[in-house]
Design a protein around this motif. Structure first.
Motif, PDB file in Angstrom:
ATOM      1  N   GLN A  19       0.829  -1.207   0.000  1.00  0.00           N
ATOM      2  CA  GLN A  19       0.000   0.000   0.000  1.00  0.00           C
ATOM      3  C   GLN A  19       0.859   1.251   0.000  1.00  0.00           C
ATOM      4  O   GLN A  19       0.543   2.235  -0.660  1.00  0.00           O
ATOM      5  N   MET A  20       1.967   1.217   0.734  1.00  0.00           N
ATOM      6  CA  MET A  20       2.872   2.360   0.772  1.00  0.00           C
ATOM      7  C   MET A  20       3.496   2.596  -0.603  1.00  0.00           C
ATOM      8  O   MET A  20       3.584   3.727  -1.071  1.00  0.00           O
ATOM      9  N   ALA A  22       2.197   1.729  -3.518  1.00  0.00           N
ATOM     10  CA  ALA A  22       1.134   2.205  -4.410  1.00  0.00           C
ATOM     11  C   ALA A  22       0.852   3.682  -4.178  1.00  0.00           C
ATOM     12  O   ALA A  22       0.680   4.451  -5.131  1.00  0.00           O
ATOM     13  N   ARG A  23       0.818   4.083  -2.923  1.00  0.00           N
ATOM     14  CA  ARG A  23       0.567   5.492  -2.602  1.00  0.00           C
ATOM     15  C   ARG A  23       1.715   6.383  -3.092  1.00  0.00           C
ATOM     16  O   ARG A  23       1.492   7.473  -3.603  1.00  0.00           O
ATOM     17  N   ALA A  24       2.942   5.916  -2.927  1.00  0.00           N
ATOM     18  CA  ALA A  24       4.103   6.684  -3.393  1.00  0.00           C
ATOM     19  C   ALA A  24       4.071   6.842  -4.912  1.00  0.00           C
ATOM     20  O   ALA A  24       4.345   7.927  -5.431  1.00  0.00           O
ATOM     21  N   ARG A  25       3.718   5.787  -5.613  1.00  0.00           N
ATOM     22  CA  ARG A  25       3.610   5.881  -7.077  1.00  0.00           C
ATOM     23  C   ARG A  25       2.535   6.876  -7.480  1.00  0.00           C
ATOM     24  O   ARG A  25       2.714   7.670  -8.404  1.00  0.00           O
ATOM     25  N   ALA A  26       1.394   6.846  -6.794  1.00  0.00           N
ATOM     26  CA  ALA A  26       0.306   7.770  -7.104  1.00  0.00           C
ATOM     27  C   ALA A  26       0.722   9.216  -6.845  1.00  0.00           C
ATOM     28  O   ALA A  26       0.436  10.110  -7.645  1.00  0.00           O
ATOM     29  N   LEU A  27       1.417   9.465  -5.735  1.00  0.00           N
ATOM     30  CA  LEU A  27       1.874  10.817  -5.426  1.00  0.00           C
ATOM     31  C   LEU A  27       2.923  11.298  -6.431  1.00  0.00           C
ATOM     32  O   LEU A  27       2.925  12.464  -6.811  1.00  0.00           O
ATOM     33  N   CYS A  48       3.360  15.734  -0.829  1.00  0.00           N
ATOM     34  CA  CYS A  48       3.804  14.551  -0.084  1.00  0.00           C
ATOM     35  C   CYS A  48       2.657  13.747   0.496  1.00  0.00           C
ATOM     36  O   CYS A  48       2.826  12.561   0.778  1.00  0.00           O
ATOM     37  N   THR A  49       1.476  14.356   0.659  1.00  0.00           N
ATOM     38  CA  THR A  49       0.327  13.581   1.141  1.00  0.00           C
ATOM     39  C   THR A  49      -0.973  14.339   0.902  1.00  0.00           C
ATOM     40  O   THR A  49      -0.987  15.563   0.824  1.00  0.00           O
ATOM     41  N   ASP A  51      -4.704  14.097   2.775  1.00  0.00           N
ATOM     42  CA  ASP A  51      -5.406  13.464   3.887  1.00  0.00           C
ATOM     43  C   ASP A  51      -6.482  14.400   4.405  1.00  0.00           C
ATOM     44  O   ASP A  51      -6.206  15.571   4.694  1.00  0.00           O
ATOM     45  N   THR A  86     -10.741  13.555  -4.793  1.00  0.00           N
ATOM     46  CA  THR A  86     -11.090  14.198  -3.525  1.00  0.00           C
ATOM     47  C   THR A  86     -11.104  15.711  -3.696  1.00  0.00           C
ATOM     48  O   THR A  86     -10.414  16.258  -4.543  1.00  0.00           O
TER      49      THR A  86
END
Length: 100
Positions: A19-20, A22-27, A48-49, A51, A86
């Motif tokens: 999951q980490m 995947a999130r890094a790739r998306a960012l 960087c995020t 949320d 979002t």
């Protein structure tokens, strides 16, 4: 003896680590898309995020962080141009003074 070359571009670990990744790739992809919509003065920002409807950026430039605090609409408009699922209502800029 021959060494086997491993291509990690498609590496997909399971669980929290996966999951980490995947999130890094998306960012990383979002940062590339945002770069096209930001003015030159804001290009050193890095998302960087995301949320709770808040996008957090990081920069090494204190003056830029101050400018973004005074002009958050520049980043909000750029984020709206990138197809995000979002609704971002707030931006935060953190300063990273460490050199790597």
């Amino acid at each position: 003896m021959s060494k086997k070359i491993t291509n990690l571009a498609g590496f997909t670990p399971q669980g929290a680590l996966g999951q980490m990744f995947a999130r890094a790739r998306a960012l990383n992809e979002l940062n590339q898309q945002l770069s096209a919509h930001l003015p030159e003065a804001f290009k050193s920002l890095s998302l960087c995020t995301i949320d709770n409807n808040t996008a957090t950026f990081v920069t090494h430039n204190q003056a830029l962080a101050f400018r973004v605090q005074k002009q958050p609409d520049v980043l909000l408009n750029a984020l709206k141009q990138v197809a995000l699922h979002t609704k971002i209502e707030k931006v935060i800029v953190k300063i990273d003074l460490h050199e790597y």
